[in-house]
Design an enzyme around this catalytic site. Structure first.
Site, PDB file in Angstrom:
ATOM      1  N   GLY A  90       0.852  -1.178   0.000  1.00  0.00           N
ATOM      2  CA  GLY A  90       0.000   0.000   0.000  1.00  0.00           C
ATOM      3  C   GLY A  90       0.885   1.224   0.000  1.00  0.00           C
ATOM      4  N   GLY A  92       2.930   3.513   1.425  1.00  0.00           N
ATOM      5  CA  GLY A  92       3.574   3.598   2.727  1.00  0.00           C
ATOM      6  C   GLY A  92       4.345   4.870   2.966  1.00  0.00           C
ATOM      7  NE  ARG A  93       9.490   5.604  -0.428  1.00  0.00           N
ATOM      8  CZ  ARG A  93      10.768   5.727  -0.795  1.00  0.00           C
ATOM      9  NH1 ARG A  93      11.557   6.510  -0.083  1.00  0.00           N
ATOM     10  NH2 ARG A  93      11.243   5.083  -1.834  1.00  0.00           N
ATOM     11  CE  LYS A 113      10.099   6.955  -4.357  1.00  0.00           C
ATOM     12  NZ  LYS A 113      10.765   6.569  -5.646  1.00  0.00           N
ATOM     13  CG  ASP A 125      11.931   7.271   7.392  1.00  0.00           C
ATOM     14  OD1 ASP A 125      11.452   7.020   6.268  1.00  0.00           O
ATOM     15  OD2 ASP A 125      13.128   7.584   7.568  1.00  0.00           O
ATOM     16  NE  ARG A 186       0.457   1.920  -6.649  1.00  0.00           N
ATOM     17  CZ  ARG A 186       1.635   2.512  -6.467  1.00  0.00           C
ATOM     18  NH1 ARG A 186       2.736   1.873  -6.773  1.00  0.00           N
ATOM     19  NH2 ARG A 186       1.697   3.724  -5.976  1.00  0.00           N
ATOM     20  CG  ASP A 253       4.441  -2.941  -5.618  1.00  0.00           C
ATOM     21  OD1 ASP A 253       5.014  -4.007  -5.893  1.00  0.00           O
ATOM     22  OD2 ASP A 253       5.017  -2.003  -5.018  1.00  0.00           O
ATOM     23  CG  ASN A 254       7.142  -0.535  -8.359  1.00  0.00           C
ATOM     24  OD1 ASN A 254       6.489   0.191  -7.616  1.00  0.00           O
ATOM     25  ND2 ASN A 254       8.307  -1.026  -8.012  1.00  0.00           N
ATOM     26  CG  ASP A 263       7.828   3.702  -7.143  1.00  0.00           C
ATOM     27  OD1 ASP A 263       8.503   4.601  -6.612  1.00  0.00           O
ATOM     28  OD2 ASP A 263       7.351   2.759  -6.500  1.00  0.00           O
TER      29      ASP A 263
END
Length: 471
Positions: A90, A92-93, A113, A125, A186, A253-254, A263
């Site tokens: 998912g 995430g950043r 991103k 993070d 995606r 996912d890319n 990405d």
């Protein structure tokens, strides 16, 4: 607000419902320094008049664009990572920040991103290194100039945090990137729904994609949908091959359903033609090597087909996938002719030329981008090529076979070679790994962005010469 008449906000992804995303908030950053602003694309979308402060508010602090999402959406998806299925993925950043309509009605996404943690961060993070942002800006700008269907870097803002990473010297500087895509849906978006046995969700997402992204899928059923995605993905993969580009992480996912390349992580451009060349240091078995990219894309498309099985038959979906090879071959010859600036003579003749060209590149190990640069427009560049640093490569039997076939082809634009970009000995827009590190070093050491800016200027000049870039 300084938006002009071309600013047309949309919220179509939100209409899918909250089963498809999580509403999130952007992180707060200690500073905001604009390092890249894509003014041509901003102007095209009605955002060209934003002041520096307004740009920072929207693309550094993520104040909503009027009329689009009131809060950002972290999209949900799964995916195969190096062919191992991971249901814990998912955004995430990053998140979907806004949607806009281009002139003509095409829907575009502004995705991010490095905007902080989301429910899908998995303990990370949620940040982006400045070097990672610089790499993505350069890769996408160069691919666009080379004629590749790619996401567009829209904004890069340095954010003033120190990050710890294992793959570059730490602490390292932080940034937040905004990219412009046709879609962020995606293959992995469909895999999540299929994994959850949500056939209604697969149908709903497919219909959303048909309505908003794939007008050529006239049948409006699963096989028409798969064929439209397949042809777009095949086209982009073929363009990578002609660009000598290695994406590096071709996980499901890319791969988005509109086919744009996006990405950019451990990407590389080929120094010389090498099917076994890999980009990612962690790709130990060369799964995503340059020469394996077409079969990897087909493998990923097969995973999409599996998701569509409840909506179609295996025979129909398999038959559609069998169209990948001819679609890829047609797109591959088109991509090579575009890069070399040659007119088509028909599929058979075009394929013969391109096979001989790649055979020459492989046998001679001539510098990849130099050879493309030297033979822009075909035999019209004969005098230029004879003075090239690679001239010795053009006096070999492998090149003689290609040159004999080349005699039948003509340049698309005989005036292109008059452009200043081609009045050099070497291609200024080249981006090999040592050149990338050389322009990053002064940024890291003394905040000197002059080499970065010079490279962007050279890339823009290539785009102008080739007629591929906006602005």
């Amino acid at each position: 607000m300084p938006f002009d008449a071309r600013f047309r906000p949309a919220i179509r992804h939100a209409q899918l419902g909250d089963d498809f995303f999580d509403v999130v908030a952007a992180a707060e950053f200690p500073q905001h320094r604009i390092r890249f602003r894509n003014q041509p694309w901003a102007a095209a979308l009605g955002l060209g008049g934003l002041t520096e402060a307004e740009w920072t508010d929207h693309f550094g602090r993520f104040r909503p664009l009027l009329g689009s999402f009131e809060q950002p959406l972290a999209l949900r998806y799964h995916g195969h990572q190096f062919r191992s299925f991971n249901p814990q993925l998912g955004d995430g950043r990053g998140f979907l920040f806004a949607q806009l309509e281009e002139e003509g009605g095409r829907l575009l996404d502004l995705g991010t991103k490095g905007t902080g943690t989301t429910p899908w961060s998995r303990g990370a993070d949620g940040r982006l290194t400045l070097k990672g942002g610089v790499r993505e800006v350069l890769a996408a700008q160069l691919l666009e100039a080379q004629g590749v269907d790619t996401s567009k870097p829209f904004s890069l803002v340095e954010t003033g945090e120190n990050l710890v990473r294992q793959d570059e010297p730490s602490p390292t500087r932080s940034a937040v990137l905004v990219r412009l895509n046709h879609s962020h849906v995606r293959i992995g978006s469909f895999q999540r729904l299929a994994f959850n046995r949500d056939t209604a969700g697969v149908q709903r997402l497919m219909e959303y994609c048909l309505d908003n992204y794939l007008p050529e899928a006239a049948g409006r059923d699963a096989t028409a949908f798969l064929e439209a995605v397949m042809r777009r993905v095949a086209r982009t993969g073929a363009q990578w091959m002609a660009a000598g580009f290695v994406h590096g992480v071709l996980n499901t996912d890319n791969i988005n359903i509109t086919g744009e390349s996006f990405d950019y992580g451990p990407w590389r451009f080929l120094p010389t033609y090498d099917p076994n060349f890999t980009a990612a240091y962690f790709d130990y078995n060369g799964l995503y090597a340059y020469g394996r990219q077409p079969q990897t894309l087909l493998w990923n498309l097969a995973r999409l087909a599996e998701c569509l099985l409840p909506l179609s038959s295996m025979d129909a979906l398999q038959g559609t996938l069998e169209g990948f090879a001819p679609a890829f071959e047609a797109a591959w010859t088109e991509a090579w002719l575009q890069r070399l600036g040659l007119r088509s003579l028909g599929q058979e003749a075009d394929t013969q030329l391109c096979v001989l060209w790649e055979s020459f590149l492989g046998e001679s190990q001539a510098p990849f981008e130099q050879a493309v640069f030297d033979w822009q427009g075909g035999l019209a560049s004969g005098v230029r090529a004879a003075a090239s640093p690679s001239a010795a490569h053009y006096a070999t039997p492998a090149f003689a076979a290609f040159k004999e076939r080349l005699e039948d082809f003509r340049a698309v634009d005989t005036t292109r070679l008059e452009h200043p970009y081609f009045h050099r000995a070497i291609p200024a827009a080249r981006l090999l790994i040592d050149e990338l590190e050389a322009l990053w070093a002064p940024i890291a050491e003394s905040d000197d962005w002059s080499l970065f800016e010079a490279k962007l200027a050279a890339i823009a000049e290539l785009g102008q010469a080739m007629g591929t870039s906006r602005g």
